[in-house]
Design a protein around this motif. Structure first.
Motif, short mmCIF file in Angstrom:
data_model
loop_
_atom_site.label_atom_id
_atom_site.label_comp_id
_atom_site.label_asym_id
_atom_site.label_seq_id
_atom_site.Cartn_x
_atom_site.Cartn_y
_atom_site.Cartn_z
N GLU A 63 1.51 5.95 6.29
CA GLU A 63 1.45 6.57 4.96
C GLU A 63 2.07 5.57 4.00
N VAL A 64 1.26 5.04 3.09
CA VAL A 64 1.72 4.00 2.18
C VAL A 64 1.58 4.47 0.73
N LYS A 65 2.64 4.30 -0.03
CA LYS A 65 2.61 4.68 -1.44
C LYS A 65 3.13 3.51 -2.27
N VAL A 66 2.32 3.08 -3.22
CA VAL A 66 2.72 1.99 -4.13
C VAL A 66 3.23 2.61 -5.42
N GLN A 67 4.45 2.26 -5.78
CA GLN A 67 5.05 2.76 -7.01
C GLN A 67 4.68 1.82 -8.15
N GLY A 68 4.91 2.28 -9.36
CA GLY A 68 4.82 1.34 -10.48
C GLY A 68 3.79 1.69 -11.51
N LYS A 69 2.58 1.19 -11.31
CA LYS A 69 1.58 1.29 -12.38
C LYS A 69 1.40 2.70 -12.90
N GLU A 70 1.28 3.65 -11.99
CA GLU A 70 1.00 5.00 -12.43
C GLU A 70 2.24 5.69 -12.98
N ASN A 71 3.40 5.07 -12.84
CA ASN A 71 4.62 5.70 -13.31
C ASN A 71 5.10 5.15 -14.65
N ASP A 72 4.31 4.28 -15.26
CA ASP A 72 4.77 3.60 -16.46
C ASP A 72 3.95 3.95 -17.69
N SER B 267 5.72 10.13 18.54
CA SER B 267 6.88 10.78 17.93
C SER B 267 7.85 9.77 17.30
N GLU B 268 7.57 8.48 17.49
CA GLU B 268 8.44 7.44 16.93
C GLU B 268 8.08 7.20 15.46
N VAL B 269 9.06 7.28 14.60
CA VAL B 269 8.82 7.14 13.16
C VAL B 269 9.74 6.09 12.55
N ASN B 270 9.17 5.17 11.79
CA ASN B 270 9.94 4.22 10.98
C ASN B 270 9.52 4.43 9.53
N GLN B 271 10.45 4.33 8.62
CA GLN B 271 10.07 4.47 7.22
C GLN B 271 11.06 3.76 6.31
N PHE B 272 10.58 3.40 5.13
CA PHE B 272 11.45 2.87 4.09
C PHE B 272 10.97 3.41 2.75
N GLU B 273 11.88 3.44 1.78
CA GLU B 273 11.59 4.00 0.47
C GLU B 273 11.83 2.96 -0.62
N LYS B 274 10.83 2.78 -1.46
CA LYS B 274 10.94 1.98 -2.67
C LYS B 274 11.52 0.59 -2.45
N LYS B 275 10.91 -0.12 -1.52
CA LYS B 275 11.29 -1.52 -1.27
C LYS B 275 10.41 -2.43 -2.12
N LYS B 276 11.00 -3.46 -2.68
CA LYS B 276 10.23 -4.42 -3.46
C LYS B 276 9.62 -5.45 -2.53
N GLU C 283 -1.66 -10.31 -5.66
CA GLU C 283 -0.97 -11.39 -6.37
C GLU C 283 0.14 -10.86 -7.27
N GLN C 284 0.70 -9.71 -6.94
CA GLN C 284 1.74 -9.14 -7.78
C GLN C 284 2.86 -8.55 -6.92
N HIS C 285 4.07 -8.52 -7.49
CA HIS C 285 5.19 -7.88 -6.82
C HIS C 285 5.01 -6.36 -6.93
N LEU C 286 5.28 -5.65 -5.85
CA LEU C 286 5.06 -4.20 -5.84
C LEU C 286 6.25 -3.48 -5.22
N THR C 287 6.48 -2.25 -5.64
CA THR C 287 7.49 -1.40 -5.04
C THR C 287 6.78 -0.39 -4.15
N VAL C 288 7.19 -0.35 -2.89
CA VAL C 288 6.41 0.38 -1.89
C VAL C 288 7.29 1.32 -1.07
N SER C 289 6.73 2.48 -0.73
CA SER C 289 7.33 3.38 0.24
C SER C 289 6.35 3.51 1.40
N CYS C 290 6.87 3.54 2.63
CA CYS C 290 5.98 3.55 3.79
C CYS C 290 6.59 4.33 4.95
N LYS C 291 5.72 5.05 5.65
CA LYS C 291 6.10 5.71 6.90
C LYS C 291 5.11 5.26 7.96
N ALA C 292 5.62 4.77 9.10
CA ALA C 292 4.78 4.34 10.22
C ALA C 292 5.10 5.18 11.44
#
Length: 244
Positions: free
Chosen positions: A104-113, A63-72, A50-59
């Motif tokens: 590989e999923v990483k949630v930014q935010g809480k631990e960085n504040d 050998s096929e890789v998709n990824q994004f960094e710090k998307k809200k 129930e909250q907005h989150l900033t996320v980085s992910c690699k799928a």
């Protein structure tokens, strides 16, 4: 968090228009699931919290890789890729008819504040869970005890127990024995399980190997003390173990 989504009989499900959903998995205090739309060659990840989150992910699919960094990612919404991989390439990656997607999923935010350490160029942020766990391990101003079957007692902080479990919160707030004695007894659970449960109260995580060896105990505790996220975490580990 590293997560695997394995789809059985993938060839037979290429025309599935509803989308293929993984089971839930947790990252810090947020819940997620993966969605694959074979008919649209599209896949993504849904934030079930129930909250907005900033996320980085690699799928990764082979050998096929998709990824994004710090998307809200907004609450109960998702983010992903369209035309991420063709049907042909998917079929080339099948193992015994199964498509394996590694995340590989990483949630930014809480631990960085939280707290800041260091001086000058070496200034850094101390993750909040590190601070919380240190409070437990160093027994800083503890005000409650959790006792296991062997009689071993683990001093802790009632606010973390109440924050994770509505059942424990009710025990602590009312005139029950657990509140008056500032102690709760977890019968039929060994020291390893109880210690790691308490660490979960502070960090939201449990060591994967400990979960594998004591899955039934953690599921029982999750049910007994109304901790849905703990049960989801254990189920995730158990499913991953069965898929291997």
């Amino acid at each position: 968090v590293n997560f695997e989504f394995i789809i059985d009989n993938f060839k037979d499900r290429l025309k599935d228009t509803e989308g293929l959903h993984s089971h839930w998995f947790s990252v810090k205090d947020s819940l997620w699931h993966d969605v694959v739309h074979p008919n649209e060659e599209k896949k993504g990840h849904v934030n079930d919290s129930e909250q907005h989150l900033t996320v980085s992910c690699k799928a990764m699919i082979g050998s096929e890789v998709n990824q994004f960094e710090k998307k809200k990612v907004e609450a109960n919404c998702g983010w992903g890729w369209t035309k991420s991989i063709s049907h042909q390439k998917c079929q080339e990656q099948l193992k015994d008819g199964k498509l394996e997607i590694k995340l590989e999923v990483k949630v930014q935010g809480k631990e960085n504040d939280t707290l800041i350490s260091g001086k000058g160029k070496n200034v850094g942020l101390i993750p909040s869970t590190t601070v919380y766990l240190k409070c437990f391990e160093d027994k800083l101003f503890t005000d409650y005890n959790v006792v296991c079957t062997s009689g071993a007692s683990f001093p802790c902080h009632r606010v973390f127990l109440a924050g994770r479990s509505p059942v424990l919160k009710a025990m602590i707030e009312t005139e029950m024995k657990e509140a008056k004695e500032a102690t709760v007894k977890l019968v039929n659970f060994n020291e390893t399980v109880v210690e790691n449960l308490i660490k979960y109260f502070y960090t939201g995580n449990v060591d994967e190997e400990v979960v594998k060896e004591n899955a039934v105990s953690f599921l029982d505790l999750g049910e007994r003390y109304d901790m849905a996220e703990l049960k989801i975490m254990v189920e995730q580990v158990m499913i991953a173990k069965l898929d291997k």
